[in-house]
Design an enzyme around this catalytic site. Structure first.
Site, PDB file in Angstrom:
ATOM      1  N   GLU A   1      33.938 -79.453  50.759  1.00 13.83           N
ATOM      2  CA  GLU A   1      32.957 -78.924  49.959  1.00 13.83           C
ATOM      3  C   GLU A   1      33.060 -77.592  49.042  1.00 13.83           C
ATOM      4  OE1 GLU A   1      29.882 -78.163  53.255  1.00 13.83           O
ATOM      5  OE2 GLU A   1      30.978 -79.167  54.547  1.00 13.83           O
TER       6      GLU A   1
ATOM      7  N   LYS B   1      32.629 -73.843  48.196  1.00 15.81           N
ATOM      8  CA  LYS B   1      32.393 -72.656  48.971  1.00 15.81           C
ATOM      9  C   LYS B   1      31.521 -71.955  48.033  1.00 15.81           C
ATOM     10  CE  LYS B   1      33.520 -69.298  52.021  1.00 15.81           C
ATOM     11  NZ  LYS B   1      32.804 -68.118  51.670  1.00 15.81           N
TER      12      LYS B   1
ATOM     13  N   ASP C   1      29.000 -69.150  46.498  1.00 16.33           N
ATOM     14  CA  ASP C   1      29.025 -67.421  46.679  1.00 16.33           C
ATOM     15  C   ASP C   1      27.521 -67.236  46.723  1.00 16.33           C
ATOM     16  OD1 ASP C   1      30.215 -65.230  46.662  1.00 16.33           O
ATOM     17  OD2 ASP C   1      30.731 -65.077  44.469  1.00 16.33           O
TER      18      ASP C   1
ATOM     19  N   TYR D   1      25.009 -76.900  55.102  1.00 18.89           N
ATOM     20  CA  TYR D   1      26.266 -77.290  55.368  1.00 18.89           C
ATOM     21  C   TYR D   1      26.842 -77.785  56.802  1.00 18.89           C
ATOM     22  CZ  TYR D   1      27.616 -72.279  55.721  1.00 18.89           C
ATOM     23  OH  TYR D   1      27.633 -71.085  56.152  1.00 18.89           O
TER      24      TYR D   1
ATOM     25  N   LYS E   1      40.379 -70.330  48.993  1.00 15.18           N
ATOM     26  CA  LYS E   1      39.724 -69.519  47.893  1.00 15.18           C
ATOM     27  C   LYS E   1      40.291 -69.583  46.557  1.00 15.18           C
ATOM     28  CE  LYS E   1      36.981 -66.810  50.331  1.00 15.18           C
ATOM     29  NZ  LYS E   1      36.989 -65.459  50.110  1.00 15.18           N
TER      30      LYS E   1
ATOM     31  N   CYS F   1      47.088 -51.693   7.632  1.00 13.25           N
ATOM     32  CA  CYS F   1      47.273 -52.940   8.363  1.00 13.25           C
ATOM     33  C   CYS F   1      48.768 -53.143   8.928  1.00 13.25           C
ATOM     34  CB  CYS F   1      47.053 -54.128   7.302  1.00 13.25           C
ATOM     35  SG  CYS F   1      47.463 -55.942   7.981  1.00 13.25           S
TER      36      CYS F   1
ATOM     37  N   CYS G   1      50.471 -56.153   6.683  1.00  6.57           N
ATOM     38  CA  CYS G   1      50.714 -55.872   5.392  1.00  6.57           C
ATOM     39  C   CYS G   1      50.664 -54.693   4.639  1.00  6.57           C
ATOM     40  CB  CYS G   1      49.791 -56.981   4.582  1.00  6.57           C
ATOM     41  SG  CYS G   1      48.201 -56.510   4.349  1.00  6.57           S
TER      42      CYS G   1
ATOM     43  N   CYS H   1      41.690 -54.872   7.448  1.00  2.00           N
ATOM     44  CA  CYS H   1      42.398 -54.897   6.564  1.00  2.00           C
ATOM     45  C   CYS H   1      42.084 -55.301   5.087  1.00  2.00           C
ATOM     46  CB  CYS H   1      43.509 -55.934   6.998  1.00  2.00           C
ATOM     47  SG  CYS H   1      44.606 -56.318   5.509  1.00  2.00           S
TER      48      CYS H   1
ATOM     49  N   CYS I   1      47.531 -60.609   2.768  1.00  3.20           N
ATOM     50  CA  CYS I   1      48.065 -60.300   4.014  1.00  3.20           C
ATOM     51  C   CYS I   1      48.298 -61.712   4.791  1.00  3.20           C
ATOM     52  CB  CYS I   1      46.663 -59.747   4.788  1.00  3.20           C
ATOM     53  SG  CYS I   1      47.286 -59.393   6.673  1.00  3.20           S
TER      54      CYS I   1
HETATM   55  O1  I6G Z   1      30.833 -69.445  55.288  1.00  2.00           O
HETATM   56  C1  I6G Z   1      30.750 -70.535  55.235  1.00  2.00           C
HETATM   57  C2  I6G Z   1      30.596 -71.134  54.009  1.00  2.00           C
HETATM   58  C3  I6G Z   1      30.714 -72.623  53.952  1.00  2.00           C
HETATM   59  C4  I6G Z   1      31.022 -71.277  56.261  1.00  2.00           C
HETATM   60  C5  I6G Z   1      30.970 -72.811  56.383  1.00  2.00           C
HETATM   61  C6  I6G Z   1      30.873 -73.365  55.035  1.00  2.00           C
HETATM   62  O2  I6G Z   1      31.008 -74.686  55.055  1.00  2.00           O
HETATM   63  C7  I6G Z   1      30.784 -75.284  53.681  1.00  2.00           C
HETATM   64  N1  I6G Z   1      31.258 -73.479  57.467  1.00  2.00           N
HETATM   65  C8  I6G Z   1      31.479 -72.856  58.564  1.00  2.00           C
HETATM   66  C9  I6G Z   1      31.871 -73.841  59.775  1.00  2.00           C
HETATM   67  C10 I6G Z   1      31.394 -71.491  58.658  1.00  2.00           C
HETATM   68  N2  I6G Z   1      31.267 -70.675  57.635  1.00  2.00           N
HETATM   69  C11 I6G Z   1      31.715 -70.911  59.823  1.00  2.00           C
END
Ligand code: I6G
Length: 668
Positions: free
Chosen positions: A113, A115, A117, A225, A314, A408, A411, A426, A432
């Site tokens: 999946e 992650k 932010d 999730y 990451k 320049c 040139c 220039c 040039c």
């Molecule tokens: O911090 C997390 C982001 C995404 C997660 C996570 C996750 O699953 C898509 N899954 C677990 C089991 C944990 N932290 C602990």
């Protein structure tokens, strides 16, 4: 009273259903106005009978009072963190550790999946009704943000179906989509408030608002999730099936989730998501792999507060720190000198970077960067690396100022800054070599003459070996000469000659664009082509005539006029035509304007066909299509799910046309 209660419940069920279609499935079934009518009907009934209001009613998302503080909530089960891997080797090691522990050689099935932010959240449901929402906090205890989470439309206040466990804790990530983030920052800046640095901070700041009325106005959403505490019900035996169950109960689950086999499947998924990353509507900082089988998860257990059966892979950091060793100046197609930082090589955004742009001298001054500084370098996706800013706290005593050259570097012609310009240039023009080389790259590019296979590197070589000096020399090349170059052979040389031959049959707008006249981009080239019909007419136009062309102002008119007065440009054009470059002229539409000439439209939302096609239709009728709404916009063409642009149009009193209105406009 029983009848009223029944009516209220019917309305609530309908509203929950449509809410889910709209916010979770992104697939609304009824128009917004119909939803609003149902909503108002429920509101009216609840107003008459306040004793029948329940916390899970769709009308109860926004409370009316700010809190004075956040209460603490002890998590039913600890919210753990994830271990990380940063490269393929560490991924293999993670997979191997699991095999060793399970004493099983056969490939493991993982769920992969993205992650997000954003911010981790725990949502607790008792008998299908949301009872609280808490942040992760220290993993043991989080903050009670129920009042804010209730305002997030994609978080169900009551679950769908009837097979959910009596107690169900769902975990997920609350985030702000990229588009909503940009709109929020625009709004903040327009009100002279400080914008957020990134979507994560915006989401965190919004969720930690004491006043839920502010949260309600901000575009937060969720991907769920995992489950936490589950009592009084059964769940499937595979993680993927649990996620599908969450979907059935009304939760939003990321559509990018996939079941993959072994470390190789994980690595392939990682590469695929990496390639898609910039195009995803939300920010991610990596991907997560989880063993799919819940019995195996249990067998694997935990180590130091992280599950053994999951890890986060990451993406490389997009910002890094390094030293600015020197600054050189690159000369572009129009002679503009761009300051380029030479850096102590640094690994950032997945590659080693040793050069980064400083954009222009105003930026150098604004950022207060000096040679010798420790600087933050950013490389996001395929964007050119840039120096973000110096770390002033680490500035050594012996830094040097960055100063513009007077001559320049290619040139030696004089470098000047015109009064109304941000850049230094220039003055060598076609004398040039740097400018000529860049002009040839532009001429060959996809949106200009579209010479397949003639990339920047090949132009550099052709130039270096003096096989070309001007654009028209391209059409004098012979396969034998090209085959001699590095990384070229008989076949690739022949392909290039064929591509050059193919490019000769072009259109007037492409040719005008390819000439590289300053300030004449694709759109202006197209307008000129349609307005004048033939190159002869464009070349003969005086500045008054040019200024009468829609969207051509005095600066563009002057550039176009001067370009065609220069003898070497006239000669190059004549040579290109003699070498076979050709196009079909248009019927000139000067005077007899196209029906939508001078009108500007903005397109937003989704339609029964692509926005690009709608754009082409409008432009063919002479309209201009712009990306942002202003007072000058003739009308906003708004499809389904139109967002901030619709708000802005309504605020500015700009006319709004739906898909039917658009069809009428085009047929008229
Ligand atoms: O911090 C997390 C982001 C995404 C997660 C996570 C996750 O699953 C898509 N899954 C677990 C089991 C944990 N932290 C602990």
């Amino acid at each position: 009273m029983k009848k009223i209660n029944e009516d209220i419940e019917v309305l609530r069920t309908q509203l929950r259903y449509h809410n889910h279609r709209y916010y979770v499935l992104d697939d609304p079934e009824i128009p917004d106005a119909a939803y609003d009518r149902l909503f108002r009907e429920l509101q009216a009934l609840e107003k008459q009978h306040p004793e029948l209001i329940t916390a899970d009613s769709p009308t109860q998302r926004v409370g009316d009072k700010p809190l004075s503080d956040f209460a603490e909530i002890k998590h039913a089960l600890p919210m753990l963190s994830l271990s990380n891997v940063f490269d393929d080797e560490e991924l293999q090691a993670f997979d191997k550790r699991l095999h060793d522990r399970l004493k099983d050689e056969s490939a493991l099935t993982y769920v992969a999946e993205p992650k997000l932010d954003g911010l981790a959240i725990s949502l607790m449901y008792e008998n299908g009704v949301l009872t609280y929402a808490a942040t992760r906090g220290d993993g043991e205890t989080g903050e009670d943000v129920t009042h804010n989470v209730r305002t997030i439309e994609s978080v169900p206040l009551r679950l769908l179906g009837d097979d959910y466990p009596a107690t169900l804790e769902v975990r997920g990530e609350i985030y702000m989509p990229k588009q909503g983030f940009a709109a929020l920052n625009q709004r903040l800046e327009a009100n002279e408030q400080k914008p957020f640095v990134n979507p994560r901070n915006a989401a965190a700041g919004t969720l930690r608002q004491l006043d839920p009325r502010i949260t309600a106005k901000r575009p937060l959403t969720i991907f769920c999730y995992a489950v936490g505490l589950v009592e009084g019900g059964e769940l499937p035996a595979q993680h993927y099936d649990v996620l599908m169950k969450l979907k059935d109960w009304g939760f939003r689950v990321c559509p990018e989730i996939e079941v993959v086999q072994g470390a190789a499947g994980c690595a392939e998924y990682y590469a695929g998501i990496g390639a898609k990353r910039a195009a995803l509507p939300y920010e991610i900082d990596g991907v997560v792999y989880k063993v799919n089988d819940l019995a195996l998860q249990q067998q694997l257990g935990f180590v130091s507060r992280a599950p053994r059966w999951a890890t986060a892979h990451k993406f490389p950091a997009e910002e890094e720190i390094t030293t600015l060793l020197d600054v050189e100046f690159q000369v572009g197609r129009t002679g503009a000198l761009t300051p380029v930082a030479r850096l102590e090589p640094v690994f950032v955004g997945g590659v080693t970077v040793s050069n980064a742009t400083l954009h222009n001298m105003d930026e150098v001054a604004r950022k207060d960067v000096r040679i010798g500084d420790t600087v933050i370098v950013r490389r996001a996706g395929d964007v050119i690396p840039e120096v973000v800013k110096p770390v002033l706290e680490q500035r050594p005593a012996d830094t040097r100022a960055i100063t513009m050259l007077t001559q320049c570097p290619v040139c030696a012609s004089e470098v000047l800054r015109l009064e109304d310009e941000a850049v230094y240039r220039c003055t060598g023009g076609l004398f040039c070599p740097a400018q000529v080389k860049e002009a040839i790259k532009h001429f060959a590019s996809r949106k200009a003459m579209n010479i397949d296979g003639l990339g920047d590197k090949l132009v550099e070589q052709l130039f270096e070996y003096k096989l070309i000096e001007h654009v028209d020399d391209l059409y004098k090349l012979e396969a034998g000469q090209v085959a001699e170059l590095e990384r070229m052979a008989a076949k690739s040389a022949k392909n290039l000659i064929n591509a050059l031959e193919d490019s000769k049959a072009t259109t007037l707008e492409r040719f005008i664009f390819a000439l590289g006249i300053r300030e004449v981009g694709e759109t202006t080239a197209k307008t000129l082509a349609r307005h004048y019909g033939s190159l002869e007419n464009v070349m003969a136009a005086d500045q008054d005539s040019l200024q009468a062309v829609p969207d051509v102002g005095p600066v563009v008119a002057e550039r176009v006029f001067q370009f065609f007065r220069a003898e070497h440009n006239q000669e190059t054009i004549a040579n290109l035509r003699a070498l076979g470059v050709q196009w079909a002229d248009y019927e000139a539409v000067e005077g007899a304007d196209l029906p939508l000439q001078g009108k500007t439209f903005v397109i937003t939302g989704s339609f029964s066909r692509s926005r690009d096609l709608i754009k082409v239709d409008l432009e063919d009728l002479g309209a201009k299509v712009s990306g942002s709404v202003s007072k000058k916009t003739t009308a906003l063409i708004a499809g389904e799910k139109a967002g901030s642009k619709l708000d802005k149009a309504e605020k500015l009193g700009v006319e709004v046309l739906g898909e039917t209105g658009l069809v009428e406009l085009l047929s008229q």
